[in-house]
Write an enzyme that holds these catalytic residues in place. Structure first.
Site, PDB file in Angstrom:
ATOM      1  N   GLU A  33       0.848  -1.200   0.000  1.00 25.19           N
ATOM      2  CA  GLU A  33       0.000   0.000   0.000  1.00 25.19           C
ATOM      3  C   GLU A  33       0.879   1.245   0.000  1.00 25.19           C
ATOM      4  O   GLU A  33       1.762   1.387   0.841  1.00 25.19           O
ATOM      5  CB  GLU A  33      -0.929  -0.014   1.223  1.00 25.19           C
ATOM      6  CG  GLU A  33      -1.758   1.253   1.391  1.00 25.19           C
ATOM      7  CD  GLU A  33      -2.576   1.617   0.160  1.00 25.19           C
ATOM      8  OE1 GLU A  33      -3.400   0.795  -0.268  1.00 25.19           O
ATOM      9  OE2 GLU A  33      -2.376   2.731  -0.391  1.00 25.19           O
ATOM     10  N   LYS A  34       0.595   2.161  -0.927  1.00 25.71           N
ATOM     11  CA  LYS A  34       1.431   3.362  -1.037  1.00 25.71           C
ATOM     12  C   LYS A  34       1.015   4.457  -0.047  1.00 25.71           C
ATOM     13  O   LYS A  34       1.807   5.309   0.320  1.00 25.71           O
ATOM     14  CB  LYS A  34       1.409   3.906  -2.472  1.00 25.71           C
ATOM     15  CG  LYS A  34       0.100   4.506  -2.901  1.00 25.71           C
ATOM     16  CD  LYS A  34       0.216   5.153  -4.262  1.00 25.71           C
ATOM     17  CE  LYS A  34      -1.107   5.605  -4.815  1.00 25.71           C
ATOM     18  NZ  LYS A  34      -1.944   6.423  -3.954  1.00 25.71           N
ATOM     19  N   GLY A  39      -7.105   0.575   3.384  1.00 27.33           N
ATOM     20  CA  GLY A  39      -8.541   0.792   3.157  1.00 27.33           C
ATOM     21  C   GLY A  39      -8.866   1.516   1.869  1.00 27.33           C
ATOM     22  O   GLY A  39     -10.030   1.578   1.456  1.00 27.33           O
ATOM     23  N   CYS A  42     -12.195   4.009  -0.525  1.00 26.17           N
ATOM     24  CA  CYS A  42     -13.453   3.783   0.198  1.00 26.17           C
ATOM     25  C   CYS A  42     -13.352   4.189   1.668  1.00 26.17           C
ATOM     26  O   CYS A  42     -14.141   4.985   2.160  1.00 26.17           O
ATOM     27  CB  CYS A  42     -13.846   2.322   0.056  1.00 26.17           C
ATOM     28  SG  CYS A  42     -15.301   1.877   0.991  1.00 26.17           S
ATOM     29  N   GLY A 145      -7.173   0.544  -7.831  1.00 26.12           N
ATOM     30  CA  GLY A 145      -8.298   1.460  -7.670  1.00 26.12           C
ATOM     31  C   GLY A 145      -8.408   2.562  -8.699  1.00 26.12           C
ATOM     32  O   GLY A 145      -8.062   2.390  -9.875  1.00 26.12           O
ATOM     33  N   HIS A 446     -44.288  -6.221  10.104  1.00 27.10           N
ATOM     34  CA  HIS A 446     -45.091  -4.997  10.189  1.00 27.10           C
ATOM     35  C   HIS A 446     -44.824  -4.317  11.527  1.00 27.10           C
ATOM     36  O   HIS A 446     -44.755  -5.001  12.543  1.00 27.10           O
ATOM     37  CB  HIS A 446     -46.574  -5.339  10.064  1.00 27.10           C
ATOM     38  CG  HIS A 446     -47.458  -4.150  10.260  1.00 27.10           C
ATOM     39  ND1 HIS A 446     -47.626  -3.197   9.271  1.00 27.10           N
ATOM     40  CD2 HIS A 446     -48.167  -3.738  11.341  1.00 27.10           C
ATOM     41  CE1 HIS A 446     -48.437  -2.242   9.741  1.00 27.10           C
ATOM     42  NE2 HIS A 446     -48.774  -2.551  10.990  1.00 27.10           N
TER      43      HIS A 446
HETATM   44  C1  FAD Z   1     -16.539  10.416  -2.190  1.00 33.70           C
HETATM   45  C2  FAD Z   1     -16.734   8.970  -2.575  1.00 33.70           C
HETATM   46  C3  FAD Z   1     -17.793   8.261  -2.034  1.00 33.70           C
HETATM   47  C4  FAD Z   1     -17.979   6.922  -2.366  1.00 33.70           C
HETATM   48  N1  FAD Z   1     -19.027   6.269  -1.806  1.00 33.70           N
HETATM   49  C5  FAD Z   1     -19.236   4.974  -2.119  1.00 33.70           C
HETATM   50  C6  FAD Z   1     -20.296   4.253  -1.510  1.00 33.70           C
HETATM   51  O1  FAD Z   1     -21.041   4.784  -0.692  1.00 33.70           O
HETATM   52  N2  FAD Z   1     -20.465   2.960  -1.845  1.00 33.70           N
HETATM   53  C7  FAD Z   1     -19.646   2.330  -2.752  1.00 33.70           C
HETATM   54  O2  FAD Z   1     -19.847   1.152  -3.034  1.00 33.70           O
HETATM   55  N3  FAD Z   1     -18.616   2.992  -3.343  1.00 33.70           N
HETATM   56  C8  FAD Z   1     -18.394   4.289  -3.042  1.00 33.70           C
HETATM   57  N4  FAD Z   1     -17.337   4.946  -3.605  1.00 33.70           N
HETATM   58  C9  FAD Z   1     -16.486   4.210  -4.551  1.00 33.70           C
HETATM   59  C10 FAD Z   1     -15.493   3.303  -3.822  1.00 33.70           C
HETATM   60  O3  FAD Z   1     -14.708   4.083  -2.952  1.00 33.70           O
HETATM   61  C11 FAD Z   1     -14.605   2.567  -4.826  1.00 33.70           C
HETATM   62  O4  FAD Z   1     -15.413   1.884  -5.764  1.00 33.70           O
HETATM   63  C12 FAD Z   1     -13.719   1.549  -4.113  1.00 33.70           C
HETATM   64  O5  FAD Z   1     -12.889   2.180  -3.169  1.00 33.70           O
HETATM   65  C13 FAD Z   1     -12.841   0.789  -5.117  1.00 33.70           C
HETATM   66  O6  FAD Z   1     -12.067  -0.132  -4.427  1.00 33.70           O
HETATM   67  P1  FAD Z   1     -10.669  -0.635  -4.991  1.00 33.70           P
HETATM   68  O7  FAD Z   1     -10.163  -1.609  -3.988  1.00 33.70           O
HETATM   69  O8  FAD Z   1     -10.810  -1.074  -6.391  1.00 33.70           O
HETATM   70  O9  FAD Z   1      -9.715   0.656  -5.045  1.00 33.70           O
HETATM   71  P2  FAD Z   1      -9.360   1.813  -4.019  1.00 33.70           P
HETATM   72  O10 FAD Z   1     -10.287   1.858  -2.877  1.00 33.70           O
HETATM   73  O11 FAD Z   1      -9.208   3.042  -4.844  1.00 33.70           O
HETATM   74  O12 FAD Z   1      -7.961   1.360  -3.419  1.00 33.70           O
HETATM   75  C14 FAD Z   1      -6.820   1.289  -4.198  1.00 33.70           C
HETATM   76  C15 FAD Z   1      -5.610   1.329  -3.285  1.00 33.70           C
HETATM   77  O13 FAD Z   1      -4.448   1.000  -4.045  1.00 33.70           O
HETATM   78  C16 FAD Z   1      -3.373   1.825  -3.633  1.00 33.70           C
HETATM   79  N5  FAD Z   1      -2.381   1.838  -4.717  1.00 33.70           N
HETATM   80  C17 FAD Z   1      -2.568   2.252  -5.997  1.00 33.70           C
HETATM   81  N6  FAD Z   1      -1.431   2.069  -6.726  1.00 33.70           N
HETATM   82  C18 FAD Z   1      -0.531   1.531  -5.876  1.00 33.70           C
HETATM   83  C19 FAD Z   1       0.823   1.117  -6.028  1.00 33.70           C
HETATM   84  N7  FAD Z   1       1.452   1.184  -7.193  1.00 33.70           N
HETATM   85  N8  FAD Z   1       1.458   0.613  -4.936  1.00 33.70           N
HETATM   86  C20 FAD Z   1       0.821   0.506  -3.736  1.00 33.70           C
HETATM   87  N9  FAD Z   1      -0.461   0.894  -3.543  1.00 33.70           N
HETATM   88  C21 FAD Z   1      -1.126   1.378  -4.602  1.00 33.70           C
HETATM   89  C22 FAD Z   1      -4.044   3.159  -3.371  1.00 33.70           C
HETATM   90  O14 FAD Z   1      -3.246   3.972  -2.528  1.00 33.70           O
HETATM   91  C23 FAD Z   1      -5.333   2.709  -2.694  1.00 33.70           C
HETATM   92  O15 FAD Z   1      -5.182   2.596  -1.296  1.00 33.70           O
HETATM   93  C24 FAD Z   1     -17.100   6.282  -3.269  1.00 33.70           C
HETATM   94  C25 FAD Z   1     -16.020   6.988  -3.809  1.00 33.70           C
HETATM   95  C26 FAD Z   1     -15.830   8.309  -3.456  1.00 33.70           C
HETATM   96  C27 FAD Z   1     -14.660   9.041  -4.028  1.00 33.70           C
END
Ligand code: FAD
Length: 467
Positions: A33-34, A39, A42, A145, A446
């Site tokens: 994790e960078k 987490g 999300c 992500g 209900h």
């Molecule tokens: C304001 C907001 C509200 C949201 N609300 C909702 C909601 O209510 N319900 C819902 O279902 N979704 C919601 N989402 C969307 C949800 O956050 C994303 O769909 C979800 O986080 C995607 O998960 P992921 O694991 O694919 O990626 P991410 O959560 O984006 O995690 C990716 C991780 O990878 C790390 N990373 C990336 N590249 C590297 C690398 N080269 N080396 C090491 N680490 C790296 C990043 O630092 C990050 O921690 C919301 C998004 C936002 C912005």
């Protein structure tokens, strides 16, 4: 050199859930994790902090506008924004610490740094103190992500021109908040700041809000938000923001072109969507292919073009939702372990956590019409639901779309106080291939809002009881 069965790059809901499931299946797992905390989007700057602020601001509004109707006398509520932000931050902290605990519990090694795929089976971690560590692994899952989508010529400074990340930490309530984009994130954060006192104006390129959602739901939702005080300018685009003065000057043009107008704002929130984030992963050098929208190309087993490298979550195609990423994380771990993991993309619920909430699963009427599917509609308004009436929460309805020939439920769309929880029932029903009749014959408690789901199912066959 540390050796693993699986290295997961990214600890968002896709990555951390994948790592835990793989450890449960007996694999030796590491995550990279960078960011300083686990987490992902999300937990740190997405679902969790936005829901914290939505919850607190909803209670603030209720204390000011609804409590007296319930016989609760309180003086006009005073906003302590710093304390509200602290409450939100504590929610984030509790959740990210929870992920760290789960890594320990499942004996998952966590590396803090930027992960790069040096070769298939080899992940290089560049730590923040400049050191590099190399991990050897049989499998790699990319769970990197997404990032905010930016508008050309509009520099996000996270102070006056903000993305969702900046909108979660504003130091004061803006007098005028202009939101670019009437999607889920814009409307949720717009609701937060309107409740706390901002004048919120939303500019949307399309001629409707919430593209992709059932249009009847979107129309009614827009009317509700307008009654709450939000204003909308559809079929319009923001072309420039001048930030040289005390107020931002926002240039807005009709989407089809034409004369521009200038609007004032204290804060502009750019909420036009998100884009996959794959920077620094070395995908090109590793030979991992991307599609034309920059998403990692995978097959139905989440396998990329390179053997032993998989990808999930926001970094691949599909709705950018935490629960979609989580389910893909579980599926890919099971596939790598030789099991039969899969995700049913026809049944992925979508929720907007405003008041009232909006939730849907399955197909919209527009999609069914376009596909030439004949269907019956069962609709039931919350004005006819006993619990909703008792609680003064009567806005909205439940709509069930069922196949005209087989009665199978094809889509469920809800606007209502507790729509986000209610949609789970519809998802389970659809996952089991339920007919509307099955829901109609299931005893619902209900008085609950869920009785509206049962009544909508009865209404598919024109036999709702309370209407
Ligand atoms: C304001 C907001 C509200 C949201 N609300 C909702 C909601 O209510 N319900 C819902 O279902 N979704 C919601 N989402 C969307 C949800 O956050 C994303 O769909 C979800 O986080 C995607 O998960 P992921 O694991 O694919 O990626 P991410 O959560 O984006 O995690 C990716 C991780 O990878 C790390 N990373 C990336 N590249 C590297 C690398 N080269 N080396 C090491 N680490 C790296 C990043 O630092 C990050 O921690 C919301 C998004 C936002 C912005």
């Amino acid at each position: 050199m540390p050796t693993y069965d699986l290295v997961v790059i990214g600890t968002g809901p896709g990555g951390y859930v994948c790592a835990i499931r793989a450890a449960q299946l007996g694999m030796k797992v590491a995550v990279v994790e960078k960011d300083p905390t686990f987490g992902g989007t999300c937990l740190n700057v997405g679902c969790i902090p936005s829901k914290g602020l939505l919850y607190a601001s909803e209670l603030f509004e209720e204390a000011g506008h609804k409590f007296d109707k319930l016989g609760i006398g309180v003086s006009k509520p005073k906003l302590d924004l710093a304390a509200m932000m602290k409450f939100k931050d504590e929610g984030v902290e509790g959740n990210v610490k929870g992920v760290a605990f789960l890594f320990k519990k499942n004996k998952i090694d966590a590396y803090q740094g930027i992960g790069r795929i040096a070769a298939p089976g080899r992940v290089e971690v560049k730590t923040h103190d400049g050191k590099t560590e190399v991990l050897e692994t049989k499998n790699i899952v990319i769970a990197s992500g997404s990032d905010v989508a930016r508008l050309k010529g509009m520099e996000i400074d996270e102070k006056r021109i903000v993305s969702s990340t900046g909108a979660l930490v504003l130091g004061q309530v803006p007098e005028q908040l202009l939101i670019v984009g009437a999607g889920v994130i814009g409307l949720e954060l717009g609701s937060v700041w309107r409740r706390l006192g901002a004048k919120v104006h939303v500019i949307e390129f399309l001629d409707r809000i919430l593209p992709g959602m059932d249009s009847e739901v979107a129309r009614q939702f827009q009317r509700i938000l307008e009654r709450q005080g939000m204003t909308f300018q559809l079929s319009s685009k923001v072309t420039a923001v001048d930030s040289s003065g005390a107020k931002l000057k926002v240039k807005v043009e009709p989407a089809a072109g034409g004369a521009a107008a200038t609007l004032d704002a204290d804060v502009v929130l750019v909420a036009i969507g998100r884009v996959p984030y794959v920077d620094g992963l070395g995908l090109k050098e590793a030979g991992v292919g991307l599609d034309n929208r920059g998403r990692v190309n995978v097959d139905h087993r989440y396998a990329t073009s390179v053997p032993g490298i998989y990808a999930i979550g926001d970094a691949i195609a599909g709705p950018m939702l935490a629960h979609k990423a989580e389910d893909e994380g579980i599926a890919v771990a099971e596939i790598i372990a030789g099991h039969a993991g899969h995700v049913n993309y026809d049944v992925i619920p979508n929720v907007i956590y405003t008041y009232p909430e909006v939730a849907s699963v399955g197909r919209t009427e527009e999609e069914l019409r376009a596909a030439g599917v004949t269907y019956n509609v069962g609709k039931f308004p919350f004005t006819a639901n006993g619990r909703a009436k008792a609680n003064l929460q009567t806005e909205g309805f439940v709509k069930i779309l069922a196949d005209a020939k087989t009665d199978r439920v094809l889509g469920v769309h809800i606007i209502g106080a507790d729509a986000g929880n209610m949609i789970a029932e519809a998802a389970v029903a659809m996952e089991f291939g339920a007919a509307a009749e099955d829901i109609a014959r299931t005893c619902h408690p209900h008085p609950t809002f869920t009785e509206a789901v049962k009544e909508a199912a009865l209404a598919v066959d024109k036999r709702a009881i309370h209407m």
